[in-house]
Design a protein around this motif. Structure first.
Motif, PDB file in Angstrom:
ATOM      1  N   ALA A 299      -5.583  -2.684   6.156  1.00  0.00           N
ATOM      2  CA  ALA A 299      -6.750  -1.895   5.720  1.00  0.00           C
ATOM      3  C   ALA A 299      -7.258  -1.000   6.846  1.00  0.00           C
ATOM      4  N   ARG A 300      -7.225  -1.510   8.078  1.00  0.00           N
ATOM      5  CA  ARG A 300      -7.672  -0.711   9.242  1.00  0.00           C
ATOM      6  C   ARG A 300      -6.825   0.540   9.421  1.00  0.00           C
ATOM      7  N   HIS A 301      -5.576   0.481   8.992  1.00  0.00           N
ATOM      8  CA  HIS A 301      -4.657   1.589   9.209  1.00  0.00           C
ATOM      9  C   HIS A 301      -4.540   2.543   8.021  1.00  0.00           C
ATOM     10  N   LEU A 302      -5.235   2.247   6.928  1.00  0.00           N
ATOM     11  CA  LEU A 302      -5.143   3.103   5.756  1.00  0.00           C
ATOM     12  C   LEU A 302      -6.206   4.188   5.758  1.00  0.00           C
ATOM     13  N   GLU A 303      -5.794   5.373   5.353  1.00  0.00           N
ATOM     14  CA  GLU A 303      -6.771   6.430   5.132  1.00  0.00           C
ATOM     15  C   GLU A 303      -7.443   6.165   3.787  1.00  0.00           C
ATOM     16  N   PRO A 304      -8.586   6.771   3.520  1.00  0.00           N
ATOM     17  CA  PRO A 304      -9.238   6.560   2.224  1.00  0.00           C
ATOM     18  C   PRO A 304      -8.277   6.887   1.074  1.00  0.00           C
ATOM     19  N   GLY A 305      -8.215   5.996   0.110  1.00  0.00           N
ATOM     20  CA  GLY A 305      -7.314   6.181  -1.025  1.00  0.00           C
ATOM     21  C   GLY A 305      -5.880   5.754  -0.755  1.00  0.00           C
ATOM     22  N   GLY A 306      -5.606   5.268   0.468  1.00  0.00           N
ATOM     23  CA  GLY A 306      -4.254   4.845   0.821  1.00  0.00           C
ATOM     24  C   GLY A 306      -3.853   3.576   0.083  1.00  0.00           C
ATOM     25  N   ARG A 307      -2.569   3.260   0.134  1.00  0.00           N
ATOM     26  CA  ARG A 307      -2.025   2.112  -0.583  1.00  0.00           C
ATOM     27  C   ARG A 307      -1.382   1.117   0.382  1.00  0.00           C
ATOM     28  N   PHE A 308      -1.603  -0.164   0.097  1.00  0.00           N
ATOM     29  CA  PHE A 308      -0.939  -1.257   0.808  1.00  0.00           C
ATOM     30  C   PHE A 308       0.039  -1.867  -0.185  1.00  0.00           C
ATOM     31  N   VAL A 309       1.333  -1.710   0.063  1.00  0.00           N
ATOM     32  CA  VAL A 309       2.381  -2.172  -0.843  1.00  0.00           C
ATOM     33  C   VAL A 309       3.113  -3.332  -0.183  1.00  0.00           C
ATOM     34  N   ILE A 310       3.278  -4.406  -0.953  1.00  0.00           N
ATOM     35  CA  ILE A 310       3.938  -5.604  -0.448  1.00  0.00           C
ATOM     36  C   ILE A 310       5.154  -5.890  -1.309  1.00  0.00           C
ATOM     37  N   GLU A 311       6.307  -6.013  -0.672  1.00  0.00           N
ATOM     38  CA  GLU A 311       7.524  -6.434  -1.351  1.00  0.00           C
ATOM     39  C   GLU A 311       7.673  -7.928  -1.075  1.00  0.00           C
ATOM     40  N   LEU A 312       7.639  -8.729  -2.125  1.00  0.00           N
ATOM     41  CA  LEU A 312       7.603 -10.172  -1.919  1.00  0.00           C
ATOM     42  C   LEU A 312       8.405 -10.899  -2.975  1.00  0.00           C
TER      43      LEU A 312
ATOM     44  N   VAL B  97       6.535  -2.224  18.427  1.00  0.00           N
ATOM     45  CA  VAL B  97       6.933  -3.607  18.165  1.00  0.00           C
ATOM     46  C   VAL B  97       5.700  -4.471  18.373  1.00  0.00           C
ATOM     47  N   GLY B  98       5.366  -5.284  17.374  1.00  0.00           N
ATOM     48  CA  GLY B  98       4.185  -6.129  17.508  1.00  0.00           C
ATOM     49  C   GLY B  98       4.009  -7.034  16.313  1.00  0.00           C
ATOM     50  N   ASP B  99       2.934  -7.756  16.322  1.00  0.00           N
ATOM     51  CA  ASP B  99       2.575  -8.702  15.263  1.00  0.00           C
ATOM     52  C   ASP B  99       1.892  -7.933  14.135  1.00  0.00           C
ATOM     53  N   MET B 100       2.400  -8.071  12.913  1.00  0.00           N
ATOM     54  CA  MET B 100       1.861  -7.294  11.789  1.00  0.00           C
ATOM     55  C   MET B 100       0.418  -7.650  11.461  1.00  0.00           C
ATOM     56  N   ALA B 101      -0.048  -8.794  11.944  1.00  0.00           N
ATOM     57  CA  ALA B 101      -1.418  -9.211  11.653  1.00  0.00           C
ATOM     58  C   ALA B 101      -2.409  -8.680  12.678  1.00  0.00           C
ATOM     59  N   THR B 102      -1.920  -8.248  13.854  1.00  0.00           N
ATOM     60  CA  THR B 102      -2.867  -7.874  14.910  1.00  0.00           C
ATOM     61  C   THR B 102      -2.569  -6.550  15.597  1.00  0.00           C
ATOM     62  N   THR B 103      -1.348  -6.067  15.562  1.00  0.00           N
ATOM     63  CA  THR B 103      -0.991  -4.854  16.301  1.00  0.00           C
ATOM     64  C   THR B 103      -1.642  -3.635  15.675  1.00  0.00           C
ATOM     65  N   GLU B 104      -2.253  -2.826  16.524  1.00  0.00           N
ATOM     66  CA  GLU B 104      -2.857  -1.568  16.067  1.00  0.00           C
ATOM     67  C   GLU B 104      -2.035  -0.404  16.588  1.00  0.00           C
ATOM     68  N   VAL B 105      -1.891   0.607  15.747  1.00  0.00           N
ATOM     69  CA  VAL B 105      -1.206   1.832  16.142  1.00  0.00           C
ATOM     70  C   VAL B 105      -2.164   2.995  15.909  1.00  0.00           C
ATOM     71  N   PRO B 106      -1.987   4.085  16.636  1.00  0.00           N
ATOM     72  CA  PRO B 106      -2.886   5.221  16.442  1.00  0.00           C
ATOM     73  C   PRO B 106      -2.667   5.876  15.082  1.00  0.00           C
ATOM     74  N   GLY B 107      -3.749   6.347  14.504  1.00  0.00           N
ATOM     75  CA  GLY B 107      -3.663   7.099  13.259  1.00  0.00           C
ATOM     76  C   GLY B 107      -4.015   6.295  12.031  1.00  0.00           C
ATOM     77  N   ARG B 108      -4.161   7.031  10.922  1.00  0.00           N
ATOM     78  CA  ARG B 108      -4.400   6.453   9.604  1.00  0.00           C
ATOM     79  C   ARG B 108      -3.290   6.954   8.704  1.00  0.00           C
ATOM     80  N   PHE B 109      -2.943   6.146   7.695  1.00  0.00           N
ATOM     81  CA  PHE B 109      -1.767   6.436   6.893  1.00  0.00           C
ATOM     82  C   PHE B 109      -2.084   6.317   5.412  1.00  0.00           C
TER      83      PHE B 109
END
Length: 117
Positions: free
Chosen positions: A55-68, A16-28
């Motif tokens: 971007a910090r949490h993406l592995e190379p070639g990963g995707r950032f998808v936004i539903e808006l 649980v955290g702020d989507m703009a600042t919270t870091e979690v372990p791993g790349r996705f």
């Protein structure tokens, strides 16, 4: 919501955290920002921080998808401040949109059996 998710599975790490600042372990391979969440970040600086965090949490070639949601500004006749998105016996929902700041707000009004709204 977190409690319900924890009851359903133990296979997912829950943070649980702020989507703009919270870091979690791993790349996705996927970072998915769901259900108009980006709209909760009300300034450009907050939104840029969220993109950087994704971007910090993406592995190379990963995707950032936004539903808006994209506001239907054509539904706003000149001078009209709000448009309904739901009108029912116990609920009225209105959307307002500030064209200058490009900020939308959904307003919910509920009627309860004892009278207060």
């Amino acid at each position: 919501m977190v409690a319900q998710l924890r009851r359903k599975t133990t296979d997912i790490a829950i943070v649980v955290g702020d989507m703009a600042t919270t870091e979690v372990p791993g790349r996705f391979s996927l970072v998915y920002l769901v259900w108009n969440s980006l709209g909760n970040l009300r300034t450009q600086a907050e939104q840029v921080a969220c993109f950087r965090n994704a971007a910090r949490h993406l592995e190379p070639g990963g995707r950032f998808v936004i539903e808006l949601w994209v506001p239907g500004i054509r539904r706003f006749p000149p001078g009209q401040a709000a448009v309904p998105f739901h009108v029912g016996e116990h609920h009225v929902g209105l959307d307002t949109y500030d064209l200058t700041t490009q900020q939308g707000t959904s307003h919910h009004y509920r009627r309860h059996p004892d009278g207060p709204s």
